[in-house]
Design an enzyme around this catalytic site. Structure first.
Site, PDB file in Angstrom:
ATOM      1  N   LYS A   1       1.028  -0.785  -0.150  1.00 33.92           N
ATOM      2  CA  LYS A   1       0.424   0.700   0.010  1.00 33.92           C
ATOM      3  C   LYS A   1       1.343   0.747   0.055  1.00 33.92           C
ATOM      4  CE  LYS A   1      -2.964   3.566   0.987  1.00 33.92           C
ATOM      5  NZ  LYS A   1      -2.707   4.532   1.993  1.00 33.92           N
TER       6      LYS A   1
ATOM      7  N   ASP B   1      -5.416   4.981 -16.165  1.00 34.63           N
ATOM      8  CA  ASP B   1      -6.211   4.331 -14.966  1.00 34.63           C
ATOM      9  C   ASP B   1      -5.717   3.954 -13.991  1.00 34.63           C
ATOM     10  OD1 ASP B   1      -7.829   2.353 -14.647  1.00 34.63           O
ATOM     11  OD2 ASP B   1      -8.377   1.982 -16.401  1.00 34.63           O
TER      12      ASP B   1
ATOM     13  N   HIS C   1       3.565  11.664  10.251  1.00 34.74           N
ATOM     14  CA  HIS C   1       2.759  11.834  10.217  1.00 34.74           C
ATOM     15  C   HIS C   1       1.767  12.972  10.267  1.00 34.74           C
ATOM     16  CE1 HIS C   1      -0.075   9.603   7.408  1.00 34.74           C
ATOM     17  NE2 HIS C   1      -1.104   9.545   7.848  1.00 34.74           N
TER      18      HIS C   1
END
Ligand code: MEV
Length: 444
Positions: free
Chosen positions: A272, A288, A385
């Site tokens: 991911k 795409d 983060h």
């Protein structure tokens, strides 16, 4: 008239994150040759007006914008690129830029790729004599290729076309199923329409040859003949943090890689992180991303054990990284013709070759992975983060301009990254500003 993009002079633009959006546009214009006006025209209003959007899909009500940023410091095969990224997640662009800087210290990314071959799948059912069917299809290879090429004359004129035929049986005898693959060189097109055209053009003849019935006729998104491989070497010293020596960070990253290699639960998250980078470039260039995602994950599972797409090993003086992933991107056709921001992205990159574009996307994917595993192996993901997340919270609380950074800084220091915390910080800073007590000439 927009001037021709020559080449990105350098993708090192120190202090880029500190300046205003307009100043960033000027810097990117200087670095890439794309005009400031062109950038503004393509991106203001979200890159796409409702009228153009209405030509893309059905039942349009409007458009839905996402942040468009650029990754810096990216060098692939000795070329510098300012890489457009469209992504909503804080820290992805910064992480890719930071990690690319570390890779740059080791000479940059090295990429190589396969020919742009896509697979047309033609399923044949009710085939009673499968071995005979296989032989007959292979004997008719030249005829099938000719039939395929007659259906895509434009691609053949551009140097692409059908290249080979493969045939397989699926399941047991009772399935009576055969699948034929026609391999199509798509050149700089993503190829979905071309490949689907080929699949439909040859299907009836294949049914005759196999004495079966036509089933599905469609491309495969597992385009494993169109892979890109990116490697990099990162000196240990640039991986060091305030608390950890570079050599220890190397150990930690190798350990993270092994975890992903041994455990599909971790591999999914590891991948991911790679797709954070790849998808952002794929979207920014009008490609795409669902196709790329489908191909990447199917490729990750090709051995039967879901595995990481990128791995890291210790080497003399540092770390060696490697990513391999199938990549079906286009620089011509489809969305690209009509989406102004997608066209701008390609101009900024100075790229017309779809494989080169894929290599850049993969380099950003490997950089994203490096940033993630380095953070995970050192301070953890939350520190960086949350610092970036704090900016979004500051904006949500109503901060604008230079106040965004200041509010974000205050709530990070107070370890209170909440809407209430940001509202309070904004109130305090606004009151100070009104007093003129702490007027900051740059930020204030
Ligand atoms: C978050 O978007 C991506 C990471 O979870 C990737 C990883 O764990 O390697 C940080």
């Amino acid at each position: 008239m927009a001037k021709e993009v020559v080449m990105v002079r350098s993708s090192r633009l120190p202090g880029f994150y500190k300046v205003t959006v307009d100043e960033r546009r000027s810097l990117v214009s200087e670095a890439t040759g794309a005009e400031v006006d062109e950038i503004a025209q393509a991106l203001d209003g979200g890159g796409l007006d409702a009228e153009t959007a209405d030509k893309f899909v059905e039942n349009v009500l409007g458009t839905y914008a996402l942040p468009y940023g650029v990754a810096l410091n990216v060098r692939v095969n000795g070329h510098d690129y300012v890489v457009p990224m469209v992504v909503e997640e804080p820290s992805v662009v910064a992480a890719a830029s930071n990690a690319s800087k570390m890779v740059r210290a080791g000479g940059g990314f090295v990429a190589e790729w396969d020919q742009p071959i896509m697979i047309a799948q033609i399923q044949l059912i009710q085939v009673d004599q499968r071995e005979v069917a296989l032989r007959r299809v292979l004997e008719a290879k030249a005829e099938i290729l000719e039939l395929a090429n007659r259906s895509i004359p434009g691609l053949v004129a551009r140097g692409g076309g059908a290249r080979d035929v493969e045939v397989r049986t699926l399941g047991g005898l009772e399935e009576r199923m055969v699948v034929v693959h026609v391999l199509v060189d798509c050149r700089d097109a993503m190829g979905a329409n071309l490949v689907n055209t080929v699949a439909e053009a040859v299907a009836d003849r294949l049914a005759e040859l196999t004495c079966g019935r036509v089933g599905l006729r469609i491309l495969s998104n597992l385009c494993d003949k169109r892979c890109i491989r990116v490697t990099c070497n990162v000196p240990a010293r640039v991986l060091a943090t305030e608390e950890m020596a570079g050599e220890d960070v190397v150990e930690g990253i190798v350990n993270a890689s092994r975890f992903a290699e041994l455990d599909p639960y971790r591999a999914a998250t590891h991948n991911k992180g790679i797709m954070n980078g790849i998808d952002a470039v794929v979207i920014a260039t009008g490609n795409d991303w669902r196709a790329v995602e489908a191909g990447a994950h199917a490729f990750a599972a090709r051995s039967g054990h879901y595995s990481p797409l990128a791995t890291w090993r210790k080497e003399a003086g540092g770390l060696a990284g490697r990513l391999e992933v199938p990549m079906s991107l286009g620089t011509v056709g489809g969305t690209l013709r009509v989406h102004p921001a997608a066209r701008l992205s390609l101009r900024m990159l100075g790229v017309t070759d779809a494989s080169e574009l894929g290599a850049i996307a993969c380099a950003v994917g490997l950089a994203s992975n490096l940033a993630a595993v380095r953070a995970l192996a050192t301070v953890g993901i939350q520190r960086g983060h949350m610092a970036l997340h704090a900016r979004a919270v500051a904006v949500a609380a109503g901060a604008t301009g230079g106040l965004v950074e200041r509010v974000a800084q205050m709530i990070v220091e107070a370890r209170d990254i909440t809407l209430e915390g940001a509202t309070k910080a904004l109130y305090v800073l606004s009151a100070e500003q009104a007093d003129g007590a702490t007027q900051d000439p740059v930020l204030g």
